[in-house]
Scaffold this active site. Structure first.
Site, PDB file in Angstrom:
ATOM      1  CG  PHE A 193      -1.798   1.103   1.487  1.00 32.89           C
ATOM      2  CD1 PHE A 193      -3.077   1.104   0.934  1.00 32.89           C
ATOM      3  CD2 PHE A 193      -1.430   2.169   2.304  1.00 32.89           C
ATOM      4  CE1 PHE A 193      -3.962   2.142   1.190  1.00 32.89           C
ATOM      5  CE2 PHE A 193      -2.310   3.228   2.557  1.00 32.89           C
ATOM      6  CZ  PHE A 193      -3.580   3.203   1.993  1.00 32.89           C
ATOM      7  N   GLY A 301     -10.007   5.768   4.408  1.00 34.72           N
ATOM      8  CA  GLY A 301     -10.945   4.669   4.722  1.00 34.72           C
ATOM      9  C   GLY A 301     -10.206   3.367   4.945  1.00 34.72           C
ATOM     10  CD  GLU A 427      -1.769   1.542   9.187  1.00 33.78           C
ATOM     11  OE1 GLU A 427      -2.823   2.137   8.892  1.00 33.78           O
ATOM     12  OE2 GLU A 427      -1.233   0.701   8.447  1.00 33.78           O
ATOM     13  CB  THR A 429       2.077   9.890  14.974  1.00 35.20           C
ATOM     14  OG1 THR A 429       1.370  11.136  14.995  1.00 35.20           O
ATOM     15  CG2 THR A 429       2.947   9.818  13.730  1.00 35.20           C
ATOM     16  CG  HIS A 430       0.287   8.805  21.143  1.00 39.83           C
ATOM     17  ND1 HIS A 430      -0.418   7.769  21.715  1.00 39.83           N
ATOM     18  CD2 HIS A 430       0.233   9.842  22.020  1.00 39.83           C
ATOM     19  CE1 HIS A 430      -0.886   8.168  22.904  1.00 39.83           C
ATOM     20  NE2 HIS A 430      -0.494   9.415  23.106  1.00 39.83           N
ATOM     21  CG  ASP A 431       2.113  13.681  19.373  1.00 40.56           C
ATOM     22  OD1 ASP A 431       1.706  13.131  20.420  1.00 40.56           O
ATOM     23  OD2 ASP A 431       3.226  14.235  19.275  1.00 40.56           O
TER      24      ASP A 431
END
Lengths: 448, 250
Positions: A193, A301, A427, A429-431
């Site tokens: 991907f 999506g 996928e 980031t945390h932030d």
């Protein structure tokens, strides 16, 4: 190979498994049992040929998932059967190989056929396209079990299912579905991907890769980066900027102008192939364009699907670390008593068990919402953010509890801890998920 | 060919079992279960026999009604239908009662061959297979490590402590399966989904009175302390003497 010492240890302290066979009445009773160990050793792990001394692939000391809140009661018989099948496969087939592959920076490609046979490529895809038609909770449990083994394994399966098969199913034409989905489900074709670029990660809308019409064809140009499975793929889902906006293409990787140089020297997700994708005047027919994907909503999506799997997978990684640290703390003697007998260790274990149980609940609730068709991308953001952050923290605490052994690949915790640095970054980031939640709660976007 | 695989749901060998109050049964709270290891070989051999000769595989079990997950796993691995003879009192049932109930069902089913594990890993009796064959008047080959079936007869190799026997037998027959006979397959996701739709019949087990019953369950004694026989080469003859004359293992 498992030594007779590990068998003997297992035989002794698992000896109470059968109250009907009190073999241990005398010191020699133990030896008698030892002669019977061929029976038990085989029986415990009938298909396991490569035994290692580390806990989670030792047949006498198998992985025990934390289920403090008795959540198994919340799953259907079928969901548990799938989970157990994937767990067994991972323990017996993948775990004996993971250390070498992590060290070498390779993925065990020889297992791809077995993964396909197991049915984990696109398991939620309808049966008519080669999937198993499973619900989302079952898919979540699969991700949990795969990531209990290694994030590289879960990533391999996530990319194939959520990032390659999902867009073809959701945005592709009937011809595209029929051409690609059965091949991807059977593992005949591996996919990757391509969204992220060297300078555009959290901001994919700025991508520089272009798609220009040329008669009935399209010409693709650009560079993608951090692409899982790029080097070993037969097909790539490539997102590119066209005149009308972002569009998605199904690109066979053997086309002229397409190359996928491997990105070396990672210290995280090492049992996973990561590549660049280089597109230099790659010509694809209009049939490669996915008709229903228009704008950034298309790739986002897909990411929602993948993040859902990560929210479950991270729980599996944390459970693996916790299991190892709990075992270790009970066996490791320091100052004449087990590590587990110290209050500092118990505090860590209590905190981690609570954190893991909360993450399990969040994943399960998200899965049920998804199966009811009611889940939102923001709920996925919350679960991905919380569960991966929890897994990273848990893996670090477990690494600490393992002392010096925590930095050895003979134990699994250090590997999970390193992997979590990738999982907390990819996928979304945390932030970025923090800002997505902030936006949802306040109505005010604070991304820039 | 009408093939039956007889399987038993047993406590998971990884589980820590506790004796329940009363001292004659297990505390089943939180206990997990599995198909007995050798019965996995029986399922695999039944499915392979079907793949080679055609026919249908019935998974037959005697056990509690709650045991459906483990039986469905057998269907996921290639069984075509399941018959559960419901009996909640699995621990106190004796071999004779189990064998009579299974024999009656095998007769009803008109089985050509019944595969079983060589022993169940919970009670370790290794008795039910031969008893079923005796009640039915069928051939019985135990501890089979390789098998060929052709029409109405078969050839099996069985491993004994003194060597390997090759046995020819007529069908119908009871075969008890030993390690080495095959490598059980994994259930896959499609198999699990298909298992949901396969026929699963439950009926009460017709059990005769027990002639033997469990009167006490006692957990294994804690391991006694080791004994140091000596150090260095001088200890070797003492150790050999102890192994030979006290432990009697060499």
């Amino acid at each position: 190979m498992g030594s007779s010492i590990s068998w003997a240890r297992g035989l002794f302290w698992k000896g109470n498994r059968s109250p009907l066979s009190p073999f241990f009445g005398s010191p020699w009773g133990f030896l008698r049992v030892f002669w019977k160990s061929c029976h038990w050793a085989w029986a415990i792990q009938p298909r396991h040929h490569l035994l290692r001394l580390n806990p989670q692939s030792d047949p006498m000391d198998p992985y025990q998932q934390l289920d403090f809140l008795a959540l198994d009661d919340q799953f259907s018989e079928e969901e548990l059967m799938v989970r157990d099948a994937v767990r067994s496969w991972c323990s017996e087939r993948f775990m004996p190989l993971v250390m070498e592959h992590f060290e070498a920076g390779t993925f065990p490609m020889e297992l791809v056929g077995e993964l396909a046979e197991l049915g984990v490529f696109g398991p939620t895809v309808p049966e008519e396209y080669g999937g198993a038609g499973l619900n989302s909770v079952t898919y979540g449990l699969i991700c949990q079990e795969l990531e209990r083994a290694d994030s590289g394994l879960r990533s391999f399966v996530s990319v194939q299912g959520s990032l390659v098969m999902y867009p073809i199913l959701a945005y592709g034409s009937q011809e595209q579905k029929q051409e690609w989905l059965p091949r991807l489900a059977s593992g005949e074709a591996i996919g990757c991907f391509g969204l992220t670029e060297p300078d555009f990660g959290s901001n994919p809308g700025g991508m520089l890769t272009t798609a220009k019409r040329d008669g009935d064809d399209w010409i693709l140009n650009g560079r993608k980066m951090w692409i899982t499975n790029g080097t070993c793929s037969q097909v790539a889902i490539v997102w590119a900027r066209a005149e009308e906006g972002i569009r998605g293409f199904i690109v066979p990787t053997n086309l002229k102008g397409f190359s996928a140089p491997e990105q070396k020297h990672k210290w995280s997700l090492r049992a996973s192939i990561t590549s660049e994708l280089v597109l230099e005047d790659v010509r694809v027919p209009n049939g490669a364009l996915m008709p229903e994907a228009k704008g950034l909503k298309g790739p986002l999506g897909c990411l929602t699907q993948a993040r859902y799997g990560i929210a479950w997978g991270a729980v599996g990684a944390a459970e693996a670390c916790f299991d190892e640290a709990l075992r270790y703390s009970k066996q490791r003697i320091v100052f004449d008593k087990p590590l587990a007998a110290f209050q500092l260790a118990q505090k860590k274990l209590a905190d981690m068990a609570t954190d893991i149980s909360l993450a399990q609940l969040m994943a399960l609730r998200l899965g049920r919402l998804k199966d009811e068709g009611k889940f939102t991308p923001h709920q996925v953001s919350m679960a991905k953010r919380n569960n991966v952050s929890m897994a990273l923290k848990t893996s670090r605490t477990c690494r600490d509890m393992l002392g010096a052994n925590g930095i050895s690949l003979e134990y699994h915790t250090g590997r999970h801890m390193l992997n979590m640095e990738s999982v907390v970054t990819y996928e979304g980031t945390h932030d970025i998920h923090t800002l997505a939640l902030g936006h949802e709660l306040t109505g005010i976007p604070a991304y820039r | 060919m009408n093939i039956v695989a007889c399987v038993k749901r047993v406590p998971n060998t990884e589980a820590v079992v506790k004796v329940a109050d009363g001292g004659t049964s297990l505390d089943e709270s939180g206990l997990s279960y599995m198909i007995s290891f050798y019965d996995e070989l029986a399922i695999e051999e039944a499915v392979r026999t079907k793949e080679a000769h055609g026919g249908e595989v019935t998974v037959l079990t005697l056990g509690p009604s709650e045991g459906t997950k483990e039986i469905r796993e057998c269907l996921a691995k290639g069984g075509d239908r399941a018959e559960l003879l419901a009996d909640s009192n699995w621990l106190s049932r004796d071999c004779r009662a189990s064998a009579k109930a299974l024999a009656a069902k095998l007769s009803d089913l008109g089985a050509d061959v019944a595969f079983m594990g060589r022993v169940a890993t919970d009670r370790d009796n290794a008795a039910v297979g031969p008893m079923v064959a005796t009640y039915l008047g069928w051939a019985c080959v135990t501890d089979v490590v390789s098998l060929e079936i052709a029409e109405d007869k078969g050839t099996a190799r069985r491993e004994t402590e003194t060597g390997i026997e090759t046995i020819e037998f007529s069908l119908p027959a009871v075969i008890t399966c030993n390690k080495g006979l095959n490598e059980p397959r994994y259930s896959n996701l499609k198999g699990i989904m298909a298992a949901k739709k396969k026929p699963f019949e439950e009926s009460p087990a017709e059990l005769v009175d027990n002639q033997a019953s469990v009167i006490a369950l006692t957990p294994p004694s804690p391991r006694a302390e080791g004994r140091i026989l000596g150090t260095g080469p001088d200890a070797v003859p003492v150790l050999i003497d102890a192994l030979r004359n006290e432990a009697k293992v060499i």
